[in-house]
Design a protein around this motif. Structure first.
Motif, PDB file in Angstrom:
ATOM      1  N   VAL A  98       0.608  -9.833   8.467  1.00 38.55           N
ATOM      2  CA  VAL A  98       0.602 -11.304   8.013  1.00 38.55           C
ATOM      3  C   VAL A  98       0.190 -11.848   6.814  1.00 38.55           C
ATOM      4  O   VAL A  98       0.894 -12.800   6.409  1.00 38.55           O
ATOM      5  CB  VAL A  98       0.235 -12.236   9.054  1.00 38.55           C
ATOM      6  N   TYR A  99      -0.533 -11.045   5.945  1.00 40.58           N
ATOM      7  CA  TYR A  99      -0.920 -11.570   4.710  1.00 40.58           C
ATOM      8  C   TYR A  99      -0.825 -10.344   3.868  1.00 40.58           C
ATOM      9  O   TYR A  99      -1.857  -9.616   3.322  1.00 40.58           O
ATOM     10  CB  TYR A  99      -2.422 -11.787   4.670  1.00 40.58           C
ATOM     11  N   PRO A 100       0.488  -9.679   3.707  1.00 43.35           N
ATOM     12  CA  PRO A 100       0.539  -8.403   2.837  1.00 43.35           C
ATOM     13  C   PRO A 100       0.072  -8.532   1.323  1.00 43.35           C
ATOM     14  O   PRO A 100      -0.124  -7.463   0.899  1.00 43.35           O
ATOM     15  CB  PRO A 100       2.187  -8.359   2.854  1.00 43.35           C
ATOM     16  N   ASP A 101       0.123  -9.508   0.900  1.00 48.69           N
ATOM     17  CA  ASP A 101      -0.320  -9.539  -0.755  1.00 48.69           C
ATOM     18  C   ASP A 101      -1.807  -9.801  -0.918  1.00 48.69           C
ATOM     19  O   ASP A 101      -2.250 -10.011  -1.937  1.00 48.69           O
ATOM     20  CB  ASP A 101       0.442 -10.816  -1.352  1.00 48.69           C
ATOM     21  N   LEU A 102      -2.406 -10.091   0.204  1.00 54.60           N
ATOM     22  CA  LEU A 102      -4.165  -9.992   0.037  1.00 54.60           C
ATOM     23  C   LEU A 102      -4.747  -8.963  -0.230  1.00 54.60           C
ATOM     24  O   LEU A 102      -4.486  -7.845   0.498  1.00 54.60           O
ATOM     25  CB  LEU A 102      -4.629 -10.815   1.569  1.00 54.60           C
ATOM     26  N   ALA A 103      -5.352  -8.879  -1.340  1.00 56.38           N
ATOM     27  CA  ALA A 103      -5.883  -7.560  -1.651  1.00 56.38           C
ATOM     28  C   ALA A 103      -7.393  -7.524  -0.733  1.00 56.38           C
ATOM     29  O   ALA A 103      -8.462  -8.428  -1.312  1.00 56.38           O
ATOM     30  CB  ALA A 103      -6.286  -7.513  -3.245  1.00 56.38           C
ATOM     31  N   TRP A 104      -7.602  -6.716  -0.197  1.00 56.03           N
ATOM     32  CA  TRP A 104      -8.894  -6.504   0.670  1.00 56.03           C
ATOM     33  C   TRP A 104      -9.080  -4.927   0.952  1.00 56.03           C
ATOM     34  O   TRP A 104     -10.236  -4.685   1.456  1.00 56.03           O
ATOM     35  CB  TRP A 104      -8.695  -7.088   1.852  1.00 56.03           C
ATOM     36  N   ASP A 105      -8.079  -3.952   0.869  1.00 59.22           N
ATOM     37  CA  ASP A 105      -8.267  -2.529   1.169  1.00 59.22           C
ATOM     38  C   ASP A 105      -8.400  -1.677   0.199  1.00 59.22           C
ATOM     39  O   ASP A 105      -8.957  -1.940  -0.882  1.00 59.22           O
ATOM     40  CB  ASP A 105      -7.238  -2.394   2.321  1.00 59.22           C
ATOM     41  N   PHE A 106      -7.863  -0.275   0.441  1.00 57.25           N
ATOM     42  CA  PHE A 106      -8.037   0.619  -0.705  1.00 57.25           C
ATOM     43  C   PHE A 106      -7.420   0.102  -1.838  1.00 57.25           C
ATOM     44  O   PHE A 106      -7.587   0.941  -2.849  1.00 57.25           O
ATOM     45  CB  PHE A 106      -7.683   1.838  -0.109  1.00 57.25           C
ATOM     46  N   ARG A 107      -6.708  -0.788  -1.876  1.00 55.46           N
ATOM     47  CA  ARG A 107      -6.008  -1.359  -3.325  1.00 55.46           C
ATOM     48  C   ARG A 107      -7.197  -1.661  -4.171  1.00 55.46           C
ATOM     49  O   ARG A 107      -7.063  -1.732  -5.322  1.00 55.46           O
ATOM     50  CB  ARG A 107      -5.077  -2.422  -2.840  1.00 55.46           C
ATOM     51  N   ILE A 108      -8.397  -2.086  -3.623  1.00 57.48           N
ATOM     52  CA  ILE A 108      -9.343  -2.269  -4.358  1.00 57.48           C
ATOM     53  C   ILE A 108     -10.368  -1.093  -4.776  1.00 57.48           C
ATOM     54  O   ILE A 108     -10.895  -0.615  -3.712  1.00 57.48           O
ATOM     55  CB  ILE A 108     -10.257  -3.331  -3.798  1.00 57.48           C
ATOM     56  N   PRO A 109     -10.590  -0.452  -6.044  1.00 55.40           N
ATOM     57  CA  PRO A 109     -11.119   0.636  -5.988  1.00 55.40           C
ATOM     58  C   PRO A 109     -12.611   0.879  -5.532  1.00 55.40           C
ATOM     59  O   PRO A 109     -12.984   2.000  -5.383  1.00 55.40           O
ATOM     60  CB  PRO A 109     -11.007   1.129  -7.711  1.00 55.40           C
TER      61      PRO A 109
END
Length: 555
Positions: free
Chosen positions: A276-287
């Motif tokens: 529901v929040y696909p653009d929220l950066a919280w996961d492995f997108r953050i190095p």
């Protein structure tokens, strides 16, 4: 004077039997189970309650005995205190029943179950944006608690390796880990059980009752093994800012040369945010995110007893935590705290992945959030409550700053009217949780009415809506909290709103706590067995309370 609280009910029940001394048993009170339907089954045998019987009874009687006793439990679908999923489709139940006796650890004997386990890890890794140029590593656990222990141990081992390589002492002053004071008890357990100093960051209204990255950075040093960032506070459902914490750590590393990693506790949010929040950066997108845990048995919708932990690549799981096994028929590898574990929760997870797909999870989460917004708006529109959870507030709007348009719409919610914008990204991100309390006006006008009475009055109806204090530094304030899950239908949500308002008005009109409620409160400290004594009597409760800093309370 209420004499009943001084009467041993079990003793007088025993003395009131037709033949209290017919059988040669000593001190029968509270020691024997009455078997239901004994006349029908022609059974005449005493079953002790707290020791294994010398002679058992047939399966039908055993089933009926336990079946009837469990009727005293609450209705799981009306338990709004828990994030744990309470319903799965019949086909999922059938699949689990067919595989109840499979042990997931026995990879040679049950290769298909193990292959499904590995596919689940792959699917979750992709969901959390694991790097494409690395092989993400993970495992199922018995829940997020075990997953957090594994994630924390990996952080500690990597910190030890780094300090040893630099020729520095790993014992004095020793490792520490930073987390918000609203952290769930499993995070504090990791620190205490594995000898890591837990540095709790105070939370306040201004920080949304979650950890503020700018405050958290003040607690780190070269002995910090990592930061626990929570995707979904158990108090208000609010997400901590993983990106904000990473930005602060980037600045800290630039200034000091010290690199500190992040472990994301996404016990509930891990199966909400991606959909529901696909653009929220919280996961492995953050190095800086080394590992993530989640509970499959919460918003992953699997049956109870399933957690997951994923590391962004194999290098983030120290080899010292991996064990090689040779006695189950082939060479296997294990990096769990638990050894044997049932396969059926993993199969339940795969069932839901296949059955729902991305769009199905998105639909369910959007529906949950919509119902949580409905409840939040209606409670605030009543004038009795203010919400501390924020998922009903459009972004950029302050706490409880409900607009006149929304307030007017909320007053008609019972009739099915809804605000037009159902896009979750329009509102403050968070879990489908409703945390609320009396307004300051109600507290001032009715100082003798306790908010906790609402919990007990609702419990008498069947609802389980806990009332408890906020984290340290804000614990003078109490909240009521309702967790919205798939099993809470729209009709039940409306019934919940009606019941909360109804019991509140009864209390404000002077009805006071009911007899049922007062009895339930007294029973909280009652003994559960003859040898137990008063609840908590054998525990050093003062020591436990003084050394527990998160919301966990003495059992």
């Amino acid at each position: 004077m209420a004499l009943s609280r001084h009467v041993d009910a079990e003793k007088i029940i025993n003395e009131s039997r037709d033949h209290p001394v017919r059988k040669h048993t000593h001190n029968r009170q509270a020691t024997l189970l009455d078997i239901p339907y004994t006349s029908r089954y022609d059974v005449e045998v005493d079953l002790p309650r707290y020791s294994i019987p010398e002679t058992g009874v047939n399966a039908k009687t055993s089933y009926q005995l336990l079946h009837d006793e469990l009727l005293l439990d609450g209705n799981p679908n009306m338990n709004l205190a828990s994030f744990v999923n309470t319903w799965v489709p019949d086909e999922c139940n059938r699949l689990m029943y067919e595989n109840l006796n499979k042990n997931l650890v026995d990879q040679d004997e049950y290769p298909a179950a193990q292959a499904i386990h590995e596919r689940c890890i792959s699917m979750i890794s992709h969901l959390w944006h694991a790097p494409k140029d690395a092989t993400a590593l993970g495992t199922a656990t018995t829940g997020s608690s075990e997953a957090i222990m594994l994630g924390g141990m990996a952080l500690k081992k990597r910190w030890q390796e780094k300090m040893k390589a630099a020729g520095k002492d790993i014992h004095n002053p020793g490792p520490n880990i930073v987390m918000g004071a609203e952290a769930q008890v499993a995070l504090e357990k990791f620190a205490r059980y594995f000898e890591v100093e837990d540095r709790l960051v105070p939370v306040h209204k201004e920080s949304g009752y979650v950890m503020d990255p700018k405050e958290a950075i003040k607690h780190v040093d070269e002995n910090t093994i990592g930061i626990f960032v929570i995707m979904g506070s158990t108090y208000t459902g609010t997400f901590e800012s993983v990106q904000g914490m990473s930005d602060e750590l980037d600045r800290y590393e630039k200034e000091t040369g010290i690199s500190i990693p992040i472990h994301v506790d996404a016990a509930s949010g891990g199966f909400v945010a991606p959909f529901v929040y696909p653009d929220l950066a919280w996961d492995f997108r953050i190095p800086r995110v080394n590992s993530i845990n989640a509970s499959g048995h919460k918003y992953g919708l699997a049956s109870v007893g399933l957690g997951w932990i994923i590391w962004r690549s194999a290098e983030y799981l120290p080899k010292e935590l991996i064990f090689e096994l040779h006695y189950l028929g082939q060479t296997d590898y294990s990096f769990n705290l638990n050894f044997s574990r049932p396969a059926f929760p993993v199969l339940s997870q795969m069932f839901h992945f296949l059955n729902l797909g991305f769009s199905g999870y998105k639909r369910i989460n959007e529906n949950n959030l919509s119902k949580a917004r409905l409840i939040s708006r209606a409670l605030e529109a009543s004038g009795y409550f203010t919400c501390l959870s924020q998922i009903h507030n459009p972004k950029g709007q302050g706490e409880s700053n409900i607009s006149p348009v929304i307030a007017n719409a909320a007053s008609n919610l019972i009739h099915g009217h809804m605000p037009e914008n159902n896009d979750p990204t329009y509102y403050v991100e968070g879990l489908p949780v409703v945390s609320f309390r009396f307004t300051d006006e109600i507290k001032e006008k009715y100082p003798n009415v306790k908010q906790s009475w609402i919990q007990s009055q609702l419990r008498a109806i069947g609802w389980i809506v806990p009332n408890y204090p906020l984290p340290p530094a804000e614990d003078s304030q109490e909240i009521l909290r309702a967790v919205v899950r798939e099993s809470l239908s729209g009709d039940l949500a409306r019934k919940l709103i009606t019941d909360i308002i109804s019991v509140t008005e009864e209390l404000l009109e002077g009805a006071g706590p009911s007899y049922i409620m007062s009895v339930a409160s007294r029973r909280q400290g009652s003994s559960t067995s003859p040898s137990d004594g008063k609840k908590g009597e054998s525990l050093d409760t003062d020591h436990i309370s003084n050394n527990t800093n998160t919301y966990a309370k003495t059992c």
